[in-house]
Design a protein around this motif. Structure first.
Motif, PDB file in Angstrom:
ATOM      1  N   THR A   1      -6.771  -8.922   6.157  1.00 17.26           N
ATOM      2  CA  THR A   1      -6.220  -8.173   4.857  1.00 17.26           C
ATOM      3  C   THR A   1      -4.897  -8.159   4.888  1.00 17.26           C
ATOM      4  O   THR A   1      -4.356  -7.321   5.677  1.00 17.26           O
ATOM      5  N   LYS A   2      -4.098  -8.611   3.988  1.00 16.42           N
ATOM      6  CA  LYS A   2      -2.462  -8.603   4.410  1.00 16.42           C
ATOM      7  C   LYS A   2      -1.869  -8.680   3.220  1.00 16.42           C
ATOM      8  O   LYS A   2      -2.831  -8.389   1.710  1.00 16.42           O
ATOM      9  N   SER A   3      -0.907  -7.850   3.104  1.00 19.97           N
ATOM     10  CA  SER A   3      -0.110  -7.601   2.223  1.00 19.97           C
ATOM     11  C   SER A   3       1.262  -8.842   1.772  1.00 19.97           C
ATOM     12  O   SER A   3       1.781  -8.952   3.280  1.00 19.97           O
ATOM     13  N   TYR A   4       1.709  -9.146   1.129  1.00 18.25           N
ATOM     14  CA  TYR A   4       2.926  -9.828   0.961  1.00 18.25           C
ATOM     15  C   TYR A   4       3.841  -9.563  -0.021  1.00 18.25           C
ATOM     16  O   TYR A   4       3.320  -9.164  -1.524  1.00 18.25           O
ATOM     17  N   THR A   5       5.536  -9.595   0.064  1.00 17.26           N
ATOM     18  CA  THR A   5       5.870  -8.963  -0.861  1.00 17.26           C
ATOM     19  C   THR A   5       7.527 -10.257  -1.571  1.00 17.26           C
ATOM     20  O   THR A   5       7.067 -11.340  -0.561  1.00 17.26           O
TER      21      THR A   5
ATOM     22  N   TYR B   1      -6.035  -8.693  -5.006  1.00 17.08           N
ATOM     23  CA  TYR B   1      -5.173  -7.734  -5.656  1.00 17.08           C
ATOM     24  C   TYR B   1      -3.459  -7.072  -5.815  1.00 17.08           C
ATOM     25  O   TYR B   1      -3.288  -7.712  -4.432  1.00 17.08           O
TER      26      TYR B   1
ATOM     27  N   GLN C   1       4.683  -7.115  -4.982  1.00 17.03           N
ATOM     28  CA  GLN C   1       3.858  -7.506  -3.667  1.00 17.03           C
ATOM     29  C   GLN C   1       2.428  -7.697  -4.361  1.00 17.03           C
ATOM     30  O   GLN C   1       1.347  -7.335  -4.763  1.00 17.03           O
ATOM     31  N   ILE C   2       1.458  -9.000  -3.129  1.00 21.48           N
ATOM     32  CA  ILE C   2       0.187  -8.875  -3.845  1.00 21.48           C
ATOM     33  C   ILE C   2      -0.235  -8.459  -3.203  1.00 21.48           C
ATOM     34  O   ILE C   2      -0.261  -8.862  -1.460  1.00 21.48           O
ATOM     35  N   ASN C   3      -2.050  -8.755  -2.039  1.00 22.78           N
ATOM     36  CA  ASN C   3      -3.011  -7.722  -0.683  1.00 22.78           C
ATOM     37  C   ASN C   3      -4.245  -8.719  -1.112  1.00 22.78           C
ATOM     38  O   ASN C   3      -4.477  -9.477  -2.105  1.00 22.78           O
TER      39      ASN C   3
ATOM     40  N   VAL D   1       0.651  -8.912 -11.351  1.00 21.77           N
ATOM     41  CA  VAL D   1       1.082  -8.622 -10.197  1.00 21.77           C
ATOM     42  C   VAL D   1       2.926  -8.532 -10.586  1.00 21.77           C
ATOM     43  O   VAL D   1       2.803  -9.286 -11.106  1.00 21.77           O
TER      44      VAL D   1
END
Length: 154
Positions: free
Chosen positions: A122-126, A76, A83-85, A80
């Motif tokens: 749970t990772k968040s990527y920019t 989610y 940023q994507i989680n 996008v």
């Protein structure tokens, strides 16, 4: 007067002709040898099966359960922007590779390529560069398992 010199015409019925000279009796002879063996049929499996399972029997080779390493729970937001989680679960510690691919299968961005511990992550990527708007695929590889999710970029 007729052609034969008399008025009588002789005809012979078709069923009275002796066909014994022209007809041959055909008997189908099936002398193909039948070979009976105890060889198991080959069934390909793309994964690791220990060699000992093939030596025991084919029935035990099909009953082996393979554990799933990777489960992708959620990706989610979709669509996008920058940023994507990603929320996923690993059953055991493994090397995790997360890449964004275009529609042709070309690698656009590598988000992660590192070893992660087992458990829920749970990772968040920019995104390092701005992606053109369109449809992309998020390819997540853990060990020998691959999961592909479709994402839309605005």
């Amino acid at each position: 007067m007729s052609v034969f010199g008399s008025d009588q015409v002789f005809a012979q019925r078709m069923d009275s002709i002796n066909y014994s000279m022209t007809q041959k009796k055909t008997t189908k002879v099936n002398n193909t040898p039948q070979i009976r063996t105890n060889i198991k049929s080959y069934r390909p499996y793309f994964g690791f099966i220990p060699y000992n399972t093939f030596l025991t029997s084919a029935s035990t080779a099909t009953s082996i359960k393979y554990d799933k390493i990777l489960t992708v729970l959620k990706v989610y937001p979709n669509p996008v922007e920058d940023q994507i989680n990603i929320m996923l679960r690993l059953e055991r510690e493994s090397l995790l590779s997360i890449k964004i691919m275009d529609l042709l299968g070309n690698e656009v961005i590598t988000l992660a390529n590192e070893r992660f511990p087992s458990g829920e992550i749970t990772k968040s990527y920019t995104f390092p560069t701005r992606l053109n708007s369109g449809i992309y695929f998020l390819r997540i590889v853990a060990g020998a398992e691959t999961s592909v999710k479709r994402i839309s970029v605005l």
